[in-house]
Design a protein around this motif. Structure first.
Motif, short mmCIF file in Angstrom:
data_model
loop_
_atom_site.label_atom_id
_atom_site.label_comp_id
_atom_site.label_asym_id
_atom_site.label_seq_id
_atom_site.Cartn_x
_atom_site.Cartn_y
_atom_site.Cartn_z
N GLN A 226 0.87 -1.37 -0.12
CA GLN A 226 -0.38 0.32 0.10
C GLN A 226 0.63 1.34 -0.16
O GLN A 226 0.65 2.04 -0.38
CB GLN A 226 -1.32 -0.21 1.38
N VAL A 227 1.28 1.02 0.74
CA VAL A 227 2.97 2.58 1.08
C VAL A 227 3.92 2.57 -0.59
O VAL A 227 3.68 3.42 -0.99
CB VAL A 227 3.75 1.85 2.15
N GLY A 228 4.18 1.03 -0.98
CA GLY A 228 5.84 0.96 -1.95
C GLY A 228 4.72 1.62 -3.40
O GLY A 228 4.98 2.18 -4.33
N THR A 229 3.37 1.53 -3.50
CA THR A 229 2.66 1.50 -5.04
C THR A 229 2.11 3.18 -4.75
O THR A 229 1.27 3.37 -5.90
CB THR A 229 1.62 0.74 -5.37
N HIS A 230 2.29 3.42 -3.80
CA HIS A 230 1.47 5.71 -4.21
C HIS A 230 2.56 6.10 -4.69
O HIS A 230 3.81 5.61 -4.28
CB HIS A 230 2.01 5.14 -2.65
#
Length: 318
Positions: A226-230
């Protein structure tokens, strides 16, 4: 042994053993340059026009050293009167635009040319732009003249760990090397420099690989994804991670490869571009080259431009 500890150990050993040969090659090349290449030879690369910045950005192809070894070289170039912008371009580009780092990146991401190509291109562009931009924004007065003032600002614990790289080589055998170029003295100097470089780089490599392994096993994949693809959080998170880990540029690609598939390609690329330019150990060393105000300007400029470059690239990356 629990399954999680076993998985963490396997990940740690695989990444560490993949990275170690490139760290060793890099330290040997760095030591050869330290022994055989004088600062005068490096200084002759620089001129005064824009073309000199473009040329200086490619210096890493000739002087393949990591960010640990580049700061003392830049320090001496500034003392000899090299323009600040040229010295910054040299310092920022060399740890990225060099064949050892690009080769290690290629092996860390087998079959994917995006990472080695874009790492070299983006590192080169950012280094040249920052050199041109900062040349008129950092004055000669902001280059440290009295080292003892800034020596007190660095922790007494950290100074011994970084002193070899901060000062460059002033040991007796290297001073004698200019007078007597015997094979025994040359080999001794190369071995001494290699062991010092490997000791410093190896500690950061072990720490970085360990943290990456722990994250892979113990941090929930969903939260990381969730963090990485933001588009903003992913780039910011890995840039901060690169800043804190302070990995050697010959090995950071193998740590970055563990985040592929979890973080976006541009976030992983940002990790490999920012880290060699600015990290904790570099700031400690650079605090003995630039006044605090100039150092803050440099950190803000490098971080901002790297983030902007990766954010824009994210719209085109597949």
């Amino acid at each position: 042994m629990s399954a999680s500890i076993y998985s963490c150990s396997i990940i740690f050993l695989s990444v560490f053993l993949e990275a170690l040969p490139f760290v060793l090659i890099g330290t040997i090349v760095s030591s050869l340059i330290e022994v055989f290449v004088s600062r005068d030879m490096i200084e002759k690369i620089g001129g005064r026009g824009v073309f000199s910045y473009l040329l200086m950005g490619l210096a890493g192809m000739v002087f393949p050293v990591c960010e640990c070894a580049i700061v003392p070289i830049v320090r001496r170039l500034l003392r000899k009167g090299m323009p600040i912008g040229l010295a910054l371009t040299f310092m920022l580009s060399v740890p990225i635009v060099n064949p050892i780092v690009l080769l290690s990146t290629y092996y860390a991401f087998p079959g994917d040319l995006f990472y080695p190509l874009m790492r070299g291109i983006s590192g080169y562009i950012i280094a040249v732009v920052i050199g041109l931009f900062m040349n008129r924004r950092i004055s000669r007065e902001e280059v440290v003249g009295h080292e003892e003032i800034h020596r007190r600002e660095i922790s007494s614990v950290l100074v011994p760990l970084l002193s070899l790289h901060e000062e460059g080589c002033e040991c007796e055998h290297c001073s004698d090397l200019n007078k007597r170029r015997g094979m025994k003295e040359v080999l001794r100097s190369i071995l001494d420099h290699t062991s010092a470089e490997l000791y410093t780089s190896g500690r950061y490599l072990i720490l970085g690989v360990l943290i990456a392994s722990l994250m892979q096993v113990y941090v929930p994949k969903k939260a990381l994804f969730q963090v990485g693809t933001h588009p903003v959080l992913g780039i910011s998170a890995l840039m901060i991670f690169a800043f804190v880990l302070s990995l050697c540029s010959e090995a950071d690609a193998f740590v970055a490869a563990t985040f592929r598939g979890i973080f976006s390609p541009v976030a992983v690329l940002g990790f490999m571009v920012l880290g060699p330019m600015i990290d904790i150990k570099n700031i400690l060393m650079l605090s003995r080259v630039f006044e605090k105000k100039a150092l803050i300007k440099l950190v803000v400029m490098v971080s901002s431009l790297c983030f902007i470059f990766m954010f824009i690239l994210g719209f085109f990356a597949v």
